[in-house]
Scaffold this motif. Structure first.
Motif, short mmCIF file in Angstrom:
data_model
loop_
_atom_site.label_atom_id
_atom_site.label_comp_id
_atom_site.label_asym_id
_atom_site.label_seq_id
_atom_site.Cartn_x
_atom_site.Cartn_y
_atom_site.Cartn_z
N ALA A 95 -29.28 -11.84 -6.38
CA ALA A 95 -29.20 -12.57 -5.10
C ALA A 95 -30.59 -12.05 -4.21
N PRO A 96 -31.11 -12.78 -3.38
CA PRO A 96 -32.16 -12.22 -2.65
C PRO A 96 -31.81 -11.24 -1.82
N ALA A 97 -32.86 -10.50 -1.33
CA ALA A 97 -32.60 -9.25 -0.77
C ALA A 97 -31.64 -9.43 0.60
N HIS A 98 -32.06 -10.61 1.36
CA HIS A 98 -31.36 -10.81 2.47
C HIS A 98 -29.88 -11.24 2.33
N ARG A 99 -29.46 -11.71 1.15
CA ARG A 99 -28.21 -12.29 0.84
C ARG A 99 -27.49 -10.71 0.36
N ARG A 100 -28.18 -10.00 -0.40
CA ARG A 100 -27.57 -8.65 -0.90
C ARG A 100 -27.09 -7.91 0.34
N ASP A 101 -28.10 -7.75 1.35
CA ASP A 101 -27.79 -7.25 2.62
C ASP A 101 -26.61 -7.74 3.27
N ALA A 102 -26.51 -8.82 3.50
CA ALA A 102 -25.34 -9.73 4.11
C ALA A 102 -24.09 -9.47 3.46
N LEU A 103 -24.02 -9.52 2.04
CA LEU A 103 -22.81 -9.05 1.38
C LEU A 103 -22.48 -7.56 1.39
N ARG A 104 -23.51 -6.82 1.26
CA ARG A 104 -22.91 -5.48 1.66
C ARG A 104 -22.50 -5.08 2.95
N SER A 105 -22.91 -5.70 3.94
CA SER A 105 -22.57 -5.63 5.25
C SER A 105 -21.16 -5.90 5.60
N GLU A 106 -20.52 -6.49 4.60
CA GLU A 106 -18.96 -6.82 4.79
C GLU A 106 -18.18 -5.58 3.93
N VAL A 107 -18.92 -4.62 3.69
CA VAL A 107 -18.37 -3.50 3.04
C VAL A 107 -18.34 -2.16 3.85
N GLY A 108 -17.10 -1.49 3.76
CA GLY A 108 -16.76 -0.40 4.52
C GLY A 108 -16.38 0.83 3.43
N MET A 109 -16.97 1.96 3.73
CA MET A 109 -16.83 3.11 2.76
C MET A 109 -16.17 4.27 3.39
N LEU A 110 -15.17 5.18 2.85
CA LEU A 110 -14.93 6.22 3.14
C LEU A 110 -15.29 7.02 2.12
N PHE A 111 -16.41 8.21 2.32
CA PHE A 111 -16.85 8.95 1.39
C PHE A 111 -16.06 10.10 1.06
N GLN A 112 -16.25 10.86 -0.11
CA GLN A 112 -15.29 11.85 -0.34
C GLN A 112 -15.10 13.33 0.72
N ASN A 113 -16.12 13.69 1.34
CA ASN A 113 -16.12 14.69 2.46
C ASN A 113 -16.31 14.26 3.54
N ALA A 114 -15.93 12.83 3.90
CA ALA A 114 -16.35 12.11 5.23
C ALA A 114 -17.63 11.92 5.39
N ALA A 115 -18.64 12.78 5.19
CA ALA A 115 -19.89 12.51 5.32
C ALA A 115 -20.33 12.16 6.55
N LEU A 116 -19.79 12.66 7.64
CA LEU A 116 -20.28 12.32 9.18
C LEU A 116 -21.43 13.17 9.43
N PHE A 117 -22.30 12.62 10.45
CA PHE A 117 -23.33 13.18 10.80
C PHE A 117 -23.16 14.09 11.91
N ASP A 118 -23.53 15.44 11.66
CA ASP A 118 -23.14 16.63 12.32
C ASP A 118 -23.59 16.26 13.76
N SER A 119 -25.11 16.00 13.70
CA SER A 119 -25.63 15.83 15.26
C SER A 119 -25.07 14.63 16.11
N LEU A 120 -24.12 13.75 15.69
CA LEU A 120 -23.87 12.74 16.35
C LEU A 120 -22.35 13.22 16.83
N PRO A 121 -21.93 12.80 18.18
CA PRO A 121 -20.59 12.60 18.41
C PRO A 121 -19.74 11.77 17.62
N VAL A 122 -18.33 11.90 17.78
CA VAL A 122 -17.41 11.17 16.73
C VAL A 122 -17.66 9.63 17.23
N TRP A 123 -17.79 9.29 18.52
CA TRP A 123 -17.66 7.82 18.82
C TRP A 123 -19.06 7.18 18.20
N GLU A 124 -20.06 7.79 18.01
CA GLU A 124 -21.48 7.27 17.41
C GLU A 124 -21.26 7.40 16.00
#
Length: 271
Positions: free
Chosen positions: A87-116
């Motif tokens: 698929a063209p790049a814009h379609r790949r991006d659109a399809l992947r925007s419909e995906v949610g991911m829970l990473f193994q170690n949560a992979a949270l951004f330490d510098s951002l508050p939880v809400w962000e």
């Protein structure tokens, strides 16, 4: 056959919908090491699919290929009948925007508050204003059993179980069609692991999402999975109901799920 009718479809009937995710003859190697060796897999809409296998069996590489974080050497990956790889790049991006991911170690951004952290993807894609993001994060945190006030904390102030819940909240924040879970209970005690699994099942059902999880935890696999498969040396060697994982009748699967030292896997390790 009536003109315009697909082979195998009776006139006047609607052809069956394609699987939500269809993988065909997927290959990936790193040098001489074959990690994926002709993997083919269908995951139906609304199904929670669990993939098990030992370290180095290709589970994480398969997930990365579906997510688009890694390009396979050959094969196809379709979402709703559309080939993601071609698929063209814009379609790949659109399809992947419909995906949610829970990473193994949560992979949270330490510098951002939880809400962000929770609303990071929505903010990055301009799907939500910062003005509304805090309120939205609070409602999503409530769905995973956390008080909205947790949104003002930082990841370092959270326990491992709370971090995992925040990671789940981020995964479902955009109400994705597809959810991926990478070892969702790693690092958690058995009780908290069961709690996270329960939240995953509830969230998947509420959203009507299609889910794929990779795990070593057999109790978790049976709690969250409808169907399951085992990867071994880059190939899918077994597929069936998640409830039959502990009595599959396949010697490789049985050895792995019961943690036995003796069996076909151990014999090969001794060579």
């Amino acid at each position: 056959m009536t003109s315009g009718t697909l082979p195998g479809t009776l006139p006047g009937t609607t052809p069956p919908a394609p699987p939500k995710i269809r993988i065909r003859d997927l290959h990936k190697a790193f040098g001489d090491k074959k990690v994926l060796d002709g993997v083919s897999l269908d995951v139906a809409q609304g199904t929670s699919f669990v993939i098990i296998g030992g370290s180095g069996s290709g589970k994480s590489v398969l997930l990365r290929c579906i997510l688009g974080l890694m390009t396979p050497d050959a094969g196809s990956i379709e979402i709703d009948g559309e080939d993601v790889l071609s698929a063209p790049a814009h379609r790949r991006d659109a399809l992947r925007s419909e995906v949610g991911m829970l990473f193994q170690n949560a992979a949270l951004f330490d510098s951002l508050p939880v809400w962000e952290n929770v609303t990071f993807g929505l903010l990055a894609r301009n799907k939500l204003s910062r003005k509304n993001a805090h309120t939205h994060a609070g409602s999503i945190l409530a769905q995973v059993g956390l008080d909205p006030s947790v949104g003002d904390l930082y990841p370092s102030e959270l326990s491992g179980g709370m971090q995992k819940r925040v990671g789940l909240a981020r995964a479902i924040a955009a109400q994705p069609d597809i959810l991926f879970f990478d070892e969702p209970t790693t690092g958690l005690d058995p009780i908290m692991g069961a709690v996270i699994d329960g939240l995953i099942v509830d969230c998947v059902k509420k959203l009507g999402s299609t889910a794929i999880a990779i795990t070593h935890d057999m109790a978790s696999a049976q709690r969250i999975g409808d169907e399951a498969a085992m990867l071994y040396q880059g190939k899918l060697i077994w597929q069936g109901a998640a409830g039959s994982l502990m009595h599959s009748g396949n010697p490789y699967v049985d050895q792995f799920t019961h943690g036995r030292r003796e069996g076909p896997i151990a014999m090969e390790l001794r060579r």
